[in-house]
Write an enzyme that holds these catalytic residues in place. Structure first.
Site, PDB file in Angstrom:
ATOM      1  N   ARG A 222       0.902  -1.113  -0.091  1.00 21.80           N
ATOM      2  CA  ARG A 222       0.034  -0.082   0.106  1.00 21.80           C
ATOM      3  C   ARG A 222       0.790   1.076  -0.062  1.00 21.80           C
ATOM      4  NH1 ARG A 222      -5.460  -0.385   2.111  1.00 21.80           N
ATOM      5  NH2 ARG A 222      -6.126  -2.108   0.982  1.00 21.80           N
TER       6      ARG A 222
ATOM      7  N   ARG B 214      -2.955   6.707   1.436  1.00 20.38           N
ATOM      8  CA  ARG B 214      -3.510   7.956   1.982  1.00 20.38           C
ATOM      9  C   ARG B 214      -2.343   8.658   3.029  1.00 20.38           C
ATOM     10  NH1 ARG B 214      -9.009   5.339   3.708  1.00 20.38           N
ATOM     11  NH2 ARG B 214      -7.210   3.670   3.571  1.00 20.38           N
TER      12      ARG B 214
ATOM     13  N   ARG C 110      -6.616  12.385  -4.800  1.00 19.57           N
ATOM     14  CA  ARG C 110      -7.783  11.766  -4.254  1.00 19.57           C
ATOM     15  C   ARG C 110      -9.086  12.745  -3.887  1.00 19.57           C
ATOM     16  NH1 ARG C 110     -11.362   9.504  -3.011  1.00 19.57           N
ATOM     17  NH2 ARG C 110     -11.221   8.059  -1.441  1.00 19.57           N
TER      18      ARG C 110
ATOM     19  N   ASP D  60      -6.820  -2.177  -7.286  1.00 19.59           N
ATOM     20  CA  ASP D  60      -7.234  -3.164  -6.060  1.00 19.59           C
ATOM     21  C   ASP D  60      -7.650  -4.392  -6.381  1.00 19.59           C
ATOM     22  OD1 ASP D  60      -8.229  -2.112  -3.331  1.00 19.59           O
ATOM     23  OD2 ASP D  60      -9.462  -3.553  -3.897  1.00 19.59           O
TER      24      ASP D  60
ATOM     25  N   TYR E 241     -14.680 -11.350   0.344  1.00 20.45           N
ATOM     26  CA  TYR E 241     -15.494  -9.911   0.090  1.00 20.45           C
ATOM     27  C   TYR E 241     -16.806 -10.329  -0.639  1.00 20.45           C
ATOM     28  CZ  TYR E 241     -11.395  -7.550   1.863  1.00 20.45           C
ATOM     29  OH  TYR E 241     -10.440  -6.935   2.663  1.00 20.45           O
TER      30      TYR E 241
HETATM   31  O1  CP3 Z   1      -0.054  -1.407  -2.659  1.00 14.53           O
HETATM   32  C1  CP3 Z   1      -0.222  -0.398  -3.295  1.00 14.53           C
HETATM   33  O2  CP3 Z   1       0.156   0.372  -3.172  1.00 14.53           O
HETATM   34  C2  CP3 Z   1      -1.127  -0.853  -4.796  1.00 14.53           C
HETATM   35  C3  CP3 Z   1      -2.641  -0.520  -4.507  1.00 14.53           C
HETATM   36  C4  CP3 Z   1      -3.520  -1.543  -3.689  1.00 14.53           C
HETATM   37  C5  CP3 Z   1      -4.421  -0.908  -3.108  1.00 14.53           C
HETATM   38  N1  CP3 Z   1      -5.229  -1.990  -2.606  1.00 14.53           N
HETATM   39  C6  CP3 Z   1      -5.103   0.281  -2.974  1.00 14.53           C
HETATM   40  C7  CP3 Z   1      -5.958   0.692  -2.165  1.00 14.53           C
HETATM   41  C8  CP3 Z   1      -3.065  -2.809  -3.439  1.00 14.53           C
HETATM   42  C9  CP3 Z   1      -2.231  -3.894  -3.779  1.00 14.53           C
HETATM   43  C10 CP3 Z   1      -4.488  -3.310  -2.778  1.00 14.53           C
HETATM   44  C11 CP3 Z   1      -4.722  -4.518  -2.445  1.00 14.53           C
HETATM   45  C12 CP3 Z   1      -5.903  -4.761  -1.545  1.00 14.53           C
HETATM   46  N2  CP3 Z   1      -7.104  -4.218  -1.632  1.00 14.53           N
HETATM   47  C13 CP3 Z   1      -5.964  -5.828  -0.595  1.00 14.53           C
HETATM   48  C14 CP3 Z   1      -4.946  -7.052  -0.070  1.00 14.53           C
HETATM   49  C15 CP3 Z   1      -4.067  -6.353   0.928  1.00 14.53           C
HETATM   50  C16 CP3 Z   1      -4.584  -6.180   2.283  1.00 14.53           C
HETATM   51  O3  CP3 Z   1      -4.603  -5.085   2.684  1.00 14.53           O
HETATM   52  O4  CP3 Z   1      -4.700  -7.053   2.779  1.00 14.53           O
HETATM   53  C17 CP3 Z   1      -7.103  -5.928   0.154  1.00 14.53           C
HETATM   54  C18 CP3 Z   1      -7.886  -6.858   1.084  1.00 14.53           C
HETATM   55  C19 CP3 Z   1      -8.156  -4.797  -0.719  1.00 14.53           C
HETATM   56  C20 CP3 Z   1      -9.384  -4.526  -0.609  1.00 14.53           C
HETATM   57  C21 CP3 Z   1      -9.716  -3.161  -0.021  1.00 14.53           C
HETATM   58  N3  CP3 Z   1      -9.263  -1.944  -0.747  1.00 14.53           N
HETATM   59  C22 CP3 Z   1      -9.871  -2.648   1.272  1.00 14.53           C
HETATM   60  C23 CP3 Z   1     -10.229  -3.606   2.437  1.00 14.53           C
HETATM   61  C24 CP3 Z   1     -10.039  -1.123   1.243  1.00 14.53           C
HETATM   62  C25 CP3 Z   1     -10.314  -0.406   2.234  1.00 14.53           C
HETATM   63  C26 CP3 Z   1      -9.272  -0.208   3.409  1.00 14.53           C
HETATM   64  C27 CP3 Z   1      -8.592   1.210   3.326  1.00 14.53           C
HETATM   65  O5  CP3 Z   1      -7.527   1.120   3.163  1.00 14.53           O
HETATM   66  O6  CP3 Z   1      -9.274   2.013   3.037  1.00 14.53           O
HETATM   67  C28 CP3 Z   1      -9.642  -0.840  -0.192  1.00 14.53           C
HETATM   68  C29 CP3 Z   1      -9.275   0.485  -0.646  1.00 14.53           C
HETATM   69  C30 CP3 Z   1      -8.021   0.963  -1.124  1.00 14.53           C
HETATM   70  N4  CP3 Z   1      -7.169   0.212  -1.940  1.00 14.53           N
HETATM   71  C31 CP3 Z   1      -7.450   2.243  -0.967  1.00 14.53           C
HETATM   72  C32 CP3 Z   1      -6.265   2.114  -1.498  1.00 14.53           C
HETATM   73  C33 CP3 Z   1      -5.101   3.003  -1.543  1.00 14.53           C
HETATM   74  C34 CP3 Z   1      -7.954   3.263   0.041  1.00 14.53           C
HETATM   75  C35 CP3 Z   1      -8.816   3.962  -1.011  1.00 14.53           C
HETATM   76  C36 CP3 Z   1      -8.952   5.371  -1.118  1.00 14.53           C
HETATM   77  O7  CP3 Z   1      -8.064   6.175  -1.390  1.00 14.53           O
HETATM   78  O8  CP3 Z   1      -9.868   6.125  -0.101  1.00 14.53           O
END
Ligand code: CP3
Length: 347
Positions: A28, A32, A41, A77, A153
């Site tokens: 990640r 943010r 964003r 994502d 999910y």
């Molecule tokens: O790693 C990176 O920088 C690349 C992008 C990436 C995102 N999500 C961007 C994201 C990657 C590799 C993921 C993987 C992901 N997404 C996983 C597996 C890794 C883990 O954390 O276990 C999972 C379970 C998800 C599903 C997901 N997406 C969730 C549960 C959430 C909400 C939680 C949160 O942090 O807000 C997201 C949203 C998300 N995916 C964000 C980002 C940058 C935040 C969204 C925003 O900008 O509002």
């Protein structure tokens, strides 16, 4: 004299070669905690960001510019391919939500086995753009959700603590669950294949929630599908990384997925992981919340992991899970600096 171009550091480390220093990136890393990410964003939704190649490229590069990590990871994502299968998802403040969870035979049958080039052309386009902008020594990682984690999910309709709906389906209607897991494996394979064909040099399969299963159930409902994904991808030659949050209880089983590298969380000591699974490479495994410590605490925590690795080849430094929005930028700087200073060849 011909110019010798060496394979990027992280790709050599993933394959278990001895390298001059430990490569580092952060799960990640585009997110943010970065003010420049928040600025992008503010002007668009998360899904718009994922679907617009210029924007996805920009945020992928942000952490590279700031910290010069040893790898970039495509901004997208794990839930995007589920959208492409016909399961709309919303990303709100409470995390992702599927408007219609998939729990019945009719709902499983209604999902599409989509061609990723048709349903997610923006992913291939983003990768091509990013590859043009990235320096050659920094590879681009692709990723997908592992079938079981995607299943959680889709069946829960979002995140969960107890996975009750998931377990109800696994234990009441295993045939339905297996049918859905097969479909999700096909989707993950299609998405990763497109990412590798478009330019990603290694890929990570996120089986974040597989540790919610008892080892026996992991063997039935998660392992065979992760293995199928890796089986079908290994012919492309890109290193394959497998991540589970809480991998300690299933480490030996996870080692049989066909992964090149296991990405481990912070609840497992790296030296113990090495002793239990001698033949693979490892990524990890700093507690993300170690970043809330003082400078000396952050540096000591990083060194403890590097020491636990004991100079063995095949270690990529990372957090044990994604970085969180409140993580201080300074702490990431201390971390990266400490990993870079640490000389593996002096050990
Ligand atoms: O790693 C990176 O920088 C690349 C992008 C990436 C995102 N999500 C961007 C994201 C990657 C590799 C993921 C993987 C992901 N997404 C996983 C597996 C890794 C883990 O954390 O276990 C999972 C379970 C998800 C599903 C997901 N997406 C969730 C549960 C959430 C909400 C939680 C949160 O942090 O807000 C997201 C949203 C998300 N995916 C964000 C980002 C940058 C935040 C969204 C925003 O900008 O509002």
């Amino acid at each position: 004299m011909t110019l010798q171009i060496q394979k990027p550091l992280i790709l050599r480390a993933l394959q278990g070669e001895r390298v001059e220093r430990t490569p580092v990136w952060i799960m990640r890393q585009a997110g943010r905690y970065l003010p420049e990410y928040r600025a992008v964003r503010e002007k668009c939704t998360f899904l718009q960001l994922c679907r617009t190649p210029e924007l996805a490229c920009e945020v992928t590069l942000q952490p590279i510019r700031r910290f010069r990590f040893d790898a970039a990871i495509l901004f997208s994502d794990i839930l995007i391919p589920l959208e492409a299968m016909g399961a709309p998802v919303e990303f709100g403040d409470g995390g992702p939500k599927f408007t219609r969870p998939v729990r019945t035979r009719a709902q499983v049958d209604a999902l599409r086995d989509a061609d990723p080039y048709e349903t997610m052309p923006f992913v291939a386009q983003s990768i091509q753009l990013i590859k043009k902008e990235l320096p050659a020594e920094i590879p681009l990682l692709g990723f997908a959700g592992a079938p079981f984690t995607l299943f959680t999910y889709l069946v829960e309709g979002g995140g969960s603590k107890d996975f009750a709906a998931v377990k109800r389906m696994l234990f009441q209607e295993p045939a339905l669950a297996h049918g859905l897991l097969e479909r999700l494996a096909t989707a993950a394979i299609g998405s990763l294949r497109m990412q590798i064909e478009s330019g990603c040099e290694a890929v990570q399969l996120f089986d974040t929630w597989a540790s919610a299963l008892a080892p026996h159930d992991y063997e039935t409902f998660a392992l065979p599908y992760a293995r199928r994904v890796f089986d079908e991808l290994k012919r492309f030659g890109a290193p394959l990384i497998y991540y589970t949050n809480g991998i300690g209880g299933i480490l030996e089983q996870a080692a049989t997925t066909g992964a090149t590298c296991l990405s481990i969380d912070w609840r497992l000591d790296l030296a113990e992981a090495r002793a239990r699974v001698p033949n693979l490479t490892f990524q990890g495994n700093l507690d993300p919340h170690a970043l809330l410590g003082t400078e000396s605490a952050v540096r000591a925590a990083a060194r403890r992991i590097l020491d636990a690795n004991a100079g063995l080849p095949g270690h990529i430094f990372n957090l044990g899970h994604g970085i969180f929005p409140e993580a201080p930028i300074a702490a990431v700087e201390w971390l990266v600096d400490e990993v870079r200073r640490y000389r593996t060849d002096a050990l």
